[in-house]
Design a protein around this motif. Structure first.
Motif, PDB file in Angstrom:
ATOM      1  N   LEU A 118       1.211   8.591   2.537  1.00 47.51           N
ATOM      2  CA  LEU A 118       2.353   8.070   1.784  1.00 47.51           C
ATOM      3  C   LEU A 118       2.382   6.562   2.026  1.00 47.51           C
ATOM      4  CD1 LEU A 118       5.962   9.533   1.904  1.00 47.51           C
ATOM      5  CD2 LEU A 118       5.493   7.128   1.641  1.00 47.51           C
ATOM      6  N   HIS A 119       2.286   5.782   0.965  1.00 47.16           N
ATOM      7  CA  HIS A 119       2.307   4.320   1.068  1.00 47.16           C
ATOM      8  C   HIS A 119       3.685   3.778   0.691  1.00 47.16           C
ATOM      9  CE1 HIS A 119      -1.993   5.179   0.807  1.00 47.16           C
ATOM     10  NE2 HIS A 119      -2.140   4.054   1.462  1.00 47.16           N
ATOM     11  N   VAL A 120       4.012   2.647   1.256  1.00 48.48           N
ATOM     12  CA  VAL A 120       5.253   1.958   0.932  1.00 48.48           C
ATOM     13  C   VAL A 120       5.017   0.458   1.115  1.00 48.48           C
ATOM     14  CG1 VAL A 120       6.241   2.063   3.279  1.00 48.48           C
ATOM     15  CG2 VAL A 120       7.770   1.950   1.306  1.00 48.48           C
ATOM     16  N   THR A 121       5.745  -0.331   0.354  1.00 47.49           N
ATOM     17  CA  THR A 121       5.738  -1.781   0.572  1.00 47.49           C
ATOM     18  C   THR A 121       7.176  -2.214   0.832  1.00 47.49           C
ATOM     19  OG1 THR A 121       6.029  -2.340  -1.766  1.00 47.49           O
ATOM     20  CG2 THR A 121       3.762  -2.142  -0.964  1.00 47.49           C
ATOM     21  N   TRP A 122       7.330  -3.315   1.569  1.00 50.70           N
ATOM     22  CA  TRP A 122       8.671  -3.833   1.819  1.00 50.70           C
ATOM     23  C   TRP A 122       8.645  -5.346   1.976  1.00 50.70           C
ATOM     24  CZ3 TRP A 122       6.280  -0.837   5.685  1.00 50.70           C
ATOM     25  CH2 TRP A 122       5.918  -1.521   6.837  1.00 50.70           C
ATOM     26  N   HIS A 123       9.755  -5.921   1.589  1.00 46.74           N
ATOM     27  CA  HIS A 123       9.957  -7.360   1.770  1.00 46.74           C
ATOM     28  C   HIS A 123      10.288  -7.612   3.231  1.00 46.74           C
ATOM     29  CE1 HIS A 123      10.062  -8.610  -2.447  1.00 46.74           C
ATOM     30  NE2 HIS A 123      10.663  -7.463  -2.692  1.00 46.74           N
ATOM     31  N   PRO A 124       9.650  -8.621   3.849  1.00 49.47           N
ATOM     32  CA  PRO A 124      10.023  -8.974   5.213  1.00 49.47           C
ATOM     33  C   PRO A 124      11.371  -9.695   5.215  1.00 49.47           C
ATOM     34  CG  PRO A 124       8.375 -10.498   4.373  1.00 49.47           C
ATOM     35  CD  PRO A 124       8.576  -9.444   3.318  1.00 49.47           C
ATOM     36  N   GLY A 125      12.007  -9.731   6.342  1.00 51.50           N
ATOM     37  CA  GLY A 125      13.264 -10.456   6.446  1.00 51.50           C
ATOM     38  C   GLY A 125      14.235  -9.754   7.364  1.00 51.50           C
ATOM     39  N   PRO A 126      15.259 -10.470   7.793  1.00 53.61           N
ATOM     40  CA  PRO A 126      16.203  -9.916   8.769  1.00 53.61           C
ATOM     41  C   PRO A 126      16.997  -8.718   8.257  1.00 53.61           C
ATOM     42  CG  PRO A 126      16.986 -12.029   7.925  1.00 53.61           C
ATOM     43  CD  PRO A 126      15.594 -11.843   7.405  1.00 53.61           C
ATOM     44  N   HIS A 127      17.163  -8.587   6.949  1.00 53.60           N
ATOM     45  CA  HIS A 127      17.921  -7.456   6.408  1.00 53.60           C
ATOM     46  C   HIS A 127      17.014  -6.490   5.642  1.00 53.60           C
ATOM     47  CE1 HIS A 127      21.607  -9.382   7.627  1.00 53.60           C
ATOM     48  NE2 HIS A 127      21.179 -10.498   7.060  1.00 53.60           N
ATOM     49  N   GLY A 128      15.706  -6.659   5.827  1.00 50.43           N
ATOM     50  CA  GLY A 128      14.746  -5.795   5.151  1.00 50.43           C
ATOM     51  C   GLY A 128      14.592  -4.453   5.858  1.00 50.43           C
ATOM     52  N   PRO A 129      13.844  -3.557   5.253  1.00 49.60           N
ATOM     53  CA  PRO A 129      13.739  -2.189   5.758  1.00 49.60           C
ATOM     54  C   PRO A 129      12.592  -1.934   6.744  1.00 49.60           C
ATOM     55  CG  PRO A 129      12.733  -2.312   3.616  1.00 49.60           C
ATOM     56  CD  PRO A 129      13.286  -3.694   3.914  1.00 49.60           C
ATOM     57  N   GLU A 130      11.940  -2.971   7.247  1.00 50.70           N
ATOM     58  CA  GLU A 130      10.768  -2.751   8.095  1.00 50.70           C
ATOM     59  C   GLU A 130      11.053  -1.812   9.271  1.00 50.70           C
ATOM     60  OE1 GLU A 130       7.877  -5.303  10.978  1.00 50.70           O
ATOM     61  OE2 GLU A 130       8.081  -6.003   8.913  1.00 50.70           O
ATOM     62  N   ASN A 131      12.069  -2.078  10.041  1.00 54.67           N
ATOM     63  CA  ASN A 131      12.358  -1.223  11.206  1.00 54.67           C
ATOM     64  C   ASN A 131      12.639   0.216  10.797  1.00 54.67           C
ATOM     65  OD1 ASN A 131      11.933  -3.242  13.055  1.00 54.67           O
ATOM     66  ND2 ASN A 131      14.080  -3.838  13.135  1.00 54.67           N
ATOM     67  N   LYS A 140       2.356  -0.241   9.945  1.00 52.12           N
ATOM     68  CA  LYS A 140       2.235  -1.482   9.183  1.00 52.12           C
ATOM     69  C   LYS A 140       0.767  -1.873   9.138  1.00 52.12           C
ATOM     70  CE  LYS A 140       4.084  -6.180   9.259  1.00 52.12           C
ATOM     71  NZ  LYS A 140       4.975  -7.067  10.038  1.00 52.12           N
ATOM     72  N   THR A 141       0.252  -2.111   7.947  1.00 56.80           N
ATOM     73  CA  THR A 141      -1.138  -2.524   7.799  1.00 56.80           C
ATOM     74  C   THR A 141      -1.197  -4.052   7.731  1.00 56.80           C
ATOM     75  OG1 THR A 141      -1.157  -2.552   5.373  1.00 56.80           O
ATOM     76  CG2 THR A 141      -1.544  -0.411   6.458  1.00 56.80           C
ATOM     77  N   THR A 142      -2.395  -4.578   7.640  1.00 53.40           N
ATOM     78  CA  THR A 142      -2.559  -6.028   7.464  1.00 53.40           C
ATOM     79  C   THR A 142      -2.517  -6.408   5.989  1.00 53.40           C
ATOM     80  OG1 THR A 142      -4.959  -5.774   7.443  1.00 53.40           O
ATOM     81  CG2 THR A 142      -3.918  -6.250   9.580  1.00 53.40           C
ATOM     82  N   GLU A 143      -2.459  -5.418   5.128  1.00 52.30           N
ATOM     83  CA  GLU A 143      -2.452  -5.628   3.681  1.00 52.30           C
ATOM     84  C   GLU A 143      -1.079  -6.123   3.209  1.00 52.30           C
ATOM     85  OE1 GLU A 143      -3.806  -2.895  -0.127  1.00 52.30           O
ATOM     86  OE2 GLU A 143      -3.391  -1.945   1.779  1.00 52.30           O
ATOM     87  N   LYS A 144      -1.099  -6.960   2.179  1.00 49.72           N
ATOM     88  CA  LYS A 144       0.133  -7.407   1.528  1.00 49.72           C
ATOM     89  C   LYS A 144      -0.041  -7.310   0.025  1.00 49.72           C
ATOM     90  CE  LYS A 144       2.154 -10.494   4.907  1.00 49.72           C
ATOM     91  NZ  LYS A 144       2.712 -11.822   5.134  1.00 49.72           N
ATOM     92  N   VAL A 145       1.073  -7.047  -0.658  1.00 50.86           N
ATOM     93  CA  VAL A 145       1.102  -7.010  -2.120  1.00 50.86           C
ATOM     94  C   VAL A 145       2.280  -7.878  -2.551  1.00 50.86           C
ATOM     95  CG1 VAL A 145       1.440  -5.558  -4.153  1.00 50.86           C
ATOM     96  CG2 VAL A 145       0.134  -4.679  -2.208  1.00 50.86           C
ATOM     97  N   ASN A 146       1.986  -8.972  -3.249  1.00 53.86           N
ATOM     98  CA  ASN A 146       3.054  -9.893  -3.677  1.00 53.86           C
ATOM     99  C   ASN A 146       3.981 -10.267  -2.530  1.00 53.86           C
ATOM    100  OD1 ASN A 146       2.064  -9.736  -6.331  1.00 53.86           O
ATOM    101  ND2 ASN A 146       3.290  -7.914  -6.723  1.00 53.86           N
ATOM    102  N   GLU A 147       3.425 -10.617  -1.406  1.00 57.50           N
ATOM    103  CA  GLU A 147       4.163 -11.032  -0.205  1.00 57.50           C
ATOM    104  C   GLU A 147       4.908  -9.880   0.481  1.00 57.50           C
ATOM    105  OE1 GLU A 147       3.541 -14.043   1.139  1.00 57.50           O
ATOM    106  OE2 GLU A 147       2.210 -14.207  -0.583  1.00 57.50           O
ATOM    107  N   GLU A 148       4.752  -8.665  -0.018  1.00 55.24           N
ATOM    108  CA  GLU A 148       5.368  -7.507   0.630  1.00 55.24           C
ATOM    109  C   GLU A 148       4.367  -6.882   1.597  1.00 55.24           C
ATOM    110  OE1 GLU A 148       7.239  -4.625  -1.908  1.00 55.24           O
ATOM    111  OE2 GLU A 148       7.779  -6.149  -3.364  1.00 55.24           O
ATOM    112  N   HIS A 149       4.863  -6.420   2.727  1.00 55.12           N
ATOM    113  CA  HIS A 149       4.022  -5.717   3.691  1.00 55.12           C
ATOM    114  C   HIS A 149       3.751  -4.303   3.183  1.00 55.12           C
ATOM    115  CE1 HIS A 149       4.352  -8.808   6.764  1.00 55.12           C
ATOM    116  NE2 HIS A 149       5.638  -8.869   6.493  1.00 55.12           N
ATOM    117  N   VAL A 150       2.597  -3.779   3.556  1.00 53.87           N
ATOM    118  CA  VAL A 150       2.208  -2.416   3.178  1.00 53.87           C
ATOM    119  C   VAL A 150       2.227  -1.551   4.429  1.00 53.87           C
ATOM    120  CG1 VAL A 150       0.369  -0.956   2.230  1.00 53.87           C
ATOM    121  CG2 VAL A 150       0.775  -3.244   1.273  1.00 53.87           C
TER     122      VAL A 150
END
Length: 155
Positions: A118-131, A140-150
């Motif tokens: 299951l893949h997902v991308t997210w915007h980095p930032g203090p209120h983003g969904p990374e955690n 978290k991969t090293t890949e990015k799509v339009n500045e979003e983490h994969v």
């Protein structure tokens, strides 16, 4: 979750369209997710690739989730991926387990379809969904799509 019944995913119908369109995340999260109307428009033009659902608890629409199915990730046919495209939990419904439920439900659906990741991308930032995604087991991969983490979750 506030009701004795378990939350559930339902197809978008006229019965919940207005509630789905009215969903709003917290203001500080708006940069990280498109409105439901945008997602439904994408689902309309890509019905073979989008799997949109509302998250319902009792008779209340508390969120929206949309999976993507077999997207040609590199536009050359070598890497088909499925995953979480959108997740909108109403601002006043966050922290109640609905997001976790939605991701688990998408994982179950993809597993049922024979998907292994299951893949997902997210915007980095203090209120983003990374955690949120990392606590659910996404790597978290090293890949990015339009500045979003994969991120990827093995199913």
């Amino acid at each position: 979750m506030t009701t004795a019944r378990a939350p559930r995913l339902e197809k978008i119908t006229p019965a919940h369209l207005e509630a789905a369109l009215a969903l709003r995340v917290r203001p500080e999260q708006e940069y990280a997710v498109d409105p439901v109307a945008h997602s439904l428009a994408e689902a309309y033009v890509r019905p073979d690739k989008a799997w949109p659902r509302v998250i319902v608890d009792g008779d209340r629409v508390v969120g929206f989730v949309m999976a993507f199915l077999d997207i040609d990730w590199r536009d050359d046919g070598t890497d088909l991926r499925s995953g979480l495209w959108r997740l909108n939990i109403a601002a006043d419904e966050q922290g109640k387990g609905y997001g976790r439920f939605a991701v688990t439900s998408v994982a179950d659906e993809l597993r049922r379809r024979g998907t292994k990741h299951l893949h997902v991308t997210w915007h980095p930032g203090p209120h983003g969904p990374e955690n949120f995604y990392l606590t659910l087991g996404f790597e978290k991969t090293t890949e990015k799509v339009n500045e979003e983490h994969v991120g990827v979750l093995r199913l």
